[in-house]
Design a protein around this motif. Structure first.
Motif, PDB file in Angstrom:
ATOM      1  N   TYR A  41     -48.860 -13.535  16.879  1.00 29.10           N
ATOM      2  CA  TYR A  41     -48.785 -14.239  15.598  1.00 29.10           C
ATOM      3  C   TYR A  41     -49.851 -13.739  14.619  1.00 29.10           C
ATOM      4  N   ILE A  44     -48.657 -10.642  12.639  1.00 29.24           N
ATOM      5  CA  ILE A  44     -47.422 -10.914  11.895  1.00 29.24           C
ATOM      6  C   ILE A  44     -47.652 -11.929  10.778  1.00 29.24           C
ATOM      7  N   VAL A 165     -46.613  -3.719  15.092  1.00 26.17           N
ATOM      8  CA  VAL A 165     -46.629  -4.261  13.735  1.00 26.17           C
ATOM      9  C   VAL A 165     -47.094  -3.213  12.753  1.00 26.17           C
ATOM     10  N   TRP A 174     -40.576  -8.777   8.262  1.00 28.79           N
ATOM     11  CA  TRP A 174     -41.196  -9.645   9.258  1.00 28.79           C
ATOM     12  C   TRP A 174     -40.241  -9.945  10.407  1.00 28.79           C
ATOM     13  N   ALA A 177     -40.391  -7.231  12.968  1.00 27.47           N
ATOM     14  CA  ALA A 177     -41.628  -7.313  13.752  1.00 27.47           C
ATOM     15  C   ALA A 177     -41.450  -8.272  14.930  1.00 27.47           C
ATOM     16  N   TRP A 178     -40.883  -9.444  14.687  1.00 30.42           N
ATOM     17  CA  TRP A 178     -40.673 -10.401  15.774  1.00 30.42           C
ATOM     18  C   TRP A 178     -39.708  -9.841  16.821  1.00 30.42           C
ATOM     19  N   GLU A 181     -41.423  -7.277  18.913  1.00 28.64           N
ATOM     20  CA  GLU A 181     -42.340  -7.894  19.875  1.00 28.64           C
ATOM     21  C   GLU A 181     -41.583  -8.527  21.034  1.00 28.64           C
ATOM     22  N   SER A 251     -53.932  -4.636  10.509  1.00 28.85           N
ATOM     23  CA  SER A 251     -53.207  -4.375  11.757  1.00 28.85           C
ATOM     24  C   SER A 251     -53.942  -3.362  12.623  1.00 28.85           C
TER      25      SER A 251
END
Length: 407
Positions: A41, A44, A165, A174, A177-178, A181, A251
């Protein structure tokens, strides 16, 4: 053969596994559950602010929800020991964690995000307790640096998730990115899938100390304050650095945090065999306070990168030293009590700095550093007030028992 030489541990089915196999599987589990599931988290968060309409208040609420979930999962593992010994719980928690990561981009509802991060916290905690139980069961008679490298999996997960990221920043999405991951967590879960939980060994028949040590209170206060201070940096460091540096620096700094964390637990464990753990705890907390404060006081790339290295090199090491110091004090259920105080501190941290977030994330780092310094002061009280423990306990408790209890 040296008493500390790594010896393959026999499984219940008679198959002998290398201790490094257990280290690798535990490291993968911790990388998935903690490095990705819990800390992803952080890198992100700036993307969600810029693209998903997440407010600073809501950002703090999502962080708090995750830490509440972690406390609930940790309490479940403490109160229901059967969970710690269950492969089904480990696998189910890994699947749940991956599901929460996958579901985050499917909505713009803050309420749903809060629920997902709460569930992710529960899953992370259960993965942690099952993995650490397996680690202690397999490596009880091995040197302390081996579990230290396993705990380095947290740092590896942080570094890998930060690199993802960073690589996706050009896509400016975004959601991607999730999903990326979630894919990383899936790969790590596959590596940890055959991790074998262990049944705890019978307690030692030796006569443990029964006196309640009044200095445990100083350690408890120190570790609880560390929970408050470190989690503010652990949650908002990337966003804070991004306010005064080019976007990729935040990042990139998070990747450095992970890389510095990989060897830190093993290194601090080795130092703990030569010097007082309470003294090392003071040193580690002071170093961490400097690392947390730097981005709030000094802008620019150099300060951001130094901050990342100092923070990454200490936050896992502080946990290693504090739990080992609790074992040295021989306070009943010291690990459980210290973990509870630490978890409560993590819940309070984002809430305490929430009023400061209206002016950005950098102002939150300075009070967090002050709290970590207060933790160092409390640890110094322990070191100065009860110096006899570092000597008396080392003479009366076998070294292996201290190392095992402190992991």
């Amino acid at each position: 053969m040296s008493p500390y030489a790594p010896v393959p541990a026999p499984r219940a089915d008679g198959i002998v596994l290398s201790p490094w196999t257990h280290v690798a599987r535990v490291a993968a589990a911790l990388a998935a559950g903690m490095g990705v599931g819990r800390f992803v988290y952080t890198p992100i968060l700036p993307l969600m602010h810029a693209q998903a309409g997440l407010s600073t208040d809501a950002g703090a609420q999502l962080a708090t929800a995750n830490y509440v979930g972690y406390l609930l999962g940790a309490l479940a593992g403490t109160l229901l020991p059967a969970l710690v010994r269950s492969r089904a719980v480990l696998r189910g928690s890994l699947v749940l964690l991956i599901g929460t990561l996958t579901a985050m981009p499917a909505t713009h509802s803050t309420g749903v995000w809060i629920a997902l991060r709460l569930l992710a916290g529960v899953a992370s905690a259960l993965i942690f307790v099952v993995a650490v139980s397996s680690l202690l069961g397999h490596l009880r008679n091995h040197p302390a640096h081996l579990p230290g490298w396993a705990f380095g999996g947290v740092g590896a997960g942080i570094a890998l998730s930060g690199l993802l990221v960073l690589a996706l920043r050009s896509a400016a999405d975004w959601r991607a990115a999730w999903w990326a991951e979630a894919a990383l967590a899936t790969a790590l879960a596959a590596a940890a899938w055959n991790l074998r939980p262990e049944v705890p060994v019978a307690p030692s028949t030796g006569a443990p100390g029964t006196a309640v040590d009044p200095w445990f209170g100083a350690l408890f206060v120190s570790y609880s304050l560390e929970g408050v201070g470190y989690i503010v940096a652990g949650t908002f460091l990337v966003a804070a650095i991004g306010q005064s540096s080019p976007g990729w620096i935040g990042s990139g700094a998070w990747v450095l945090v992970g890389l510095a964390a990989v060897p830190s637990s093993a290194l601090w464990a080795r130092l703990g065999r030569r010097w007082s753990r309470s003294g090392l705890l003071v040193v580690a907390l002071m170093i961490q306070a400097v690392g947390v404060a730097l981005p709030a006081l000094v802008g620019g790339v150099a300060a951001a990168l130094v901050s990342a290295v100092l923070f990454g090199a200490t936050f896992i090491g502080v946990s290693t030293l504090a739990l080992a110091a609790g074992a040295e004090l021989r306070f009943p259920r010291s690990v459980a009590l210290l973990t509870a105080g630490y978890s409560v501190g993590q819940i309070l941290g984002p809430l305490a700095v929430a009023p400061l977030l209206h002016h950005g994330y950098r102002p939150a780092l300075l009070p967090a550093a002050v709290v970590v310094l207060a933790a160092a002061v409390a640890a110094a009280v322990l070191r100065i007030g009860s110096p006899h423990h570092a000597v008396a306990v080392r003479r009366s408790v076998p070294d292996q028992e201290v190392r095992t209890a402190g992991r």
